[in-house]
Design a protein around this motif. Sequence first.
Motif, PDB file in Angstrom:
ATOM      1  N   PRO A   1     -48.813  29.175  -7.560  1.00 57.70           N
ATOM      2  CA  PRO A   1     -48.569  30.432  -6.837  1.00 57.70           C
ATOM      3  C   PRO A   1     -47.898  30.213  -5.486  1.00 57.70           C
ATOM      4  O   PRO A   1     -48.160  29.227  -4.802  1.00 57.70           O
ATOM      5  CB  PRO A   1     -49.981  30.997  -6.659  1.00 57.70           C
ATOM      6  CG  PRO A   1     -50.873  29.785  -6.654  1.00 57.70           C
ATOM      7  CD  PRO A   1     -50.242  28.817  -7.609  1.00 57.70           C
ATOM      8  N   PHE A   2     -47.032  31.147  -5.148  1.00 60.74           N
ATOM      9  CA  PHE A   2     -46.385  31.198  -3.831  1.00 60.74           C
ATOM     10  C   PHE A   2     -46.626  32.597  -3.261  1.00 60.74           C
ATOM     11  O   PHE A   2     -46.820  33.554  -4.015  1.00 60.74           O
ATOM     12  CB  PHE A   2     -44.889  30.917  -3.940  1.00 60.74           C
ATOM     13  CG  PHE A   2     -44.555  29.466  -4.177  1.00 60.74           C
ATOM     14  CD1 PHE A   2     -44.111  28.664  -3.145  1.00 60.74           C
ATOM     15  CD2 PHE A   2     -44.694  28.904  -5.437  1.00 60.74           C
ATOM     16  CE1 PHE A   2     -43.811  27.324  -3.351  1.00 60.74           C
ATOM     17  CE2 PHE A   2     -44.401  27.568  -5.665  1.00 60.74           C
ATOM     18  CZ  PHE A   2     -43.956  26.768  -4.621  1.00 60.74           C
ATOM     19  N   SER A  49     -51.382  29.285  -2.288  1.00 59.17           N
ATOM     20  CA  SER A  49     -49.990  29.741  -2.217  1.00 59.17           C
ATOM     21  C   SER A  49     -49.332  29.326  -0.899  1.00 59.17           C
ATOM     22  O   SER A  49     -48.159  28.955  -0.864  1.00 59.17           O
ATOM     23  CB  SER A  49     -49.912  31.263  -2.397  1.00 59.17           C
ATOM     24  OG  SER A  49     -50.526  31.953  -1.333  1.00 59.17           O
ATOM     25  N   ASP A  70     -42.931  29.992  -9.726  1.00 64.20           N
ATOM     26  CA  ASP A  70     -43.963  30.774  -9.048  1.00 64.20           C
ATOM     27  C   ASP A  70     -44.865  31.453 -10.078  1.00 64.20           C
ATOM     28  O   ASP A  70     -44.405  32.263 -10.876  1.00 64.20           O
ATOM     29  CB  ASP A  70     -43.298  31.824  -8.147  1.00 64.20           C
ATOM     30  CG  ASP A  70     -44.302  32.645  -7.344  1.00 64.20           C
ATOM     31  OD1 ASP A  70     -45.514  32.363  -7.406  1.00 64.20           O
ATOM     32  OD2 ASP A  70     -43.855  33.580  -6.641  1.00 64.20           O
ATOM     33  N   SER A  84     -47.701  33.212  -9.220  1.00 60.34           N
ATOM     34  CA  SER A  84     -48.569  34.175  -8.545  1.00 60.34           C
ATOM     35  C   SER A  84     -48.732  35.440  -9.369  1.00 60.34           C
ATOM     36  O   SER A  84     -47.775  35.957  -9.957  1.00 60.34           O
ATOM     37  CB  SER A  84     -47.993  34.534  -7.175  1.00 60.34           C
ATOM     38  OG  SER A  84     -48.781  35.508  -6.540  1.00 60.34           O
TER      39      SER A  84
END
Length: 360
Positions: free
Chosen positions: A8-9, A17, A38, A40
């Motif tokens: 996750p970012f 993140s 990503d 997220s």
Amino acid sequence: MKVLIIGPFPLPINGCSYANEILLRNFKKENLETKIIDTSTKSISSNQGTKFSIRKAFSFIHTYLKAGKVISSDVIYLTPGQTFFGIVKYAPFIFIAILFRKPYIIHLHGNYLGAEYKRLTGVKRKIFHYLISHAAAGIVLSKSLLKNFTGLLPDEKLHIVENFVSDSLLGLSRHEKNTDKIRIIYLSNLMREKGIIDLLDALLVLDKQAVDFKVVLAGVIEAEISEEVAAGIAKLGDKIEYVGTITGLTKKERLLEANVFVLPTYYKMEGQPISLLEGMATGNIILTTQHAGIPDIITDLNGFLIDGKSPVQIQAVLENINKNLGFYVNKFSKYNMEYTSSKFTEAKFTENILKVVRAV
């Protein structure tokens, strides 16, 4: 060397993140060819990853369209969840890595993986074991968290890499804290298991005792408790301010304005919150819990450790700090700033991750 970060970012911002974002930036500074996928989910919940969600599954499918990046990379760096579903959703990336003999690293940002593995039985347990045991390395945030990989990876594949504080928050040891009243900051997602309701209950008692204080709450509110949080904030009136997600200079200013950092977490996925390090880096007295990897970095030299789920203990410690505010600011503030500046830097974090990447 080509590195692929899968995890996750921001947004939303959480410890994992944020760490991935900083690592990406610093890898590029090291002239590493770095790509990302990503993962997220753009939501927060105390039950994250514990139940299968069709909606979340469909929202995640688009990430698999980028799985070809695994083939063109030399090392895969994964920051998956800690539940069965949290690991399994990374399975396509892991299977490709195994098929094409790409070493992958699992960086654990919590303290629940081991408990989940013990809980699982049958086919689920075998799948969980397979996906993790083929990793080239496992990373945890502190020594007490190594047990999460017991039965999954041998000791020689395990590494400890402590968290970090943003460079912008370090080197502030000359900053003088205001001691006119206790100025509390809570900087984390506002989740039940992060202790936000316990904190609000404790503050309501202090308010009835006519204690003078100011509170800033910063983070995303867990949907399931939004009404409960709103009610607690309303009762405290102008003594409390909810500012949502804060970053950069705004976050720094809010942390510096405070003198007490409170995070009474008992979150089952907790590892070692970066926000605690940020609280120390900006000279705050720390009030947190003896939970997960927190006691590995927080002791009575930094502030106060209490039990989780205890509004009474939160209230008692804050009352004590209020009565002796000047003494405790003098005792903890400068020490905490110097402590974080010497141990928890972006450079050390990046260097230690790079050692693992290069080793595999």
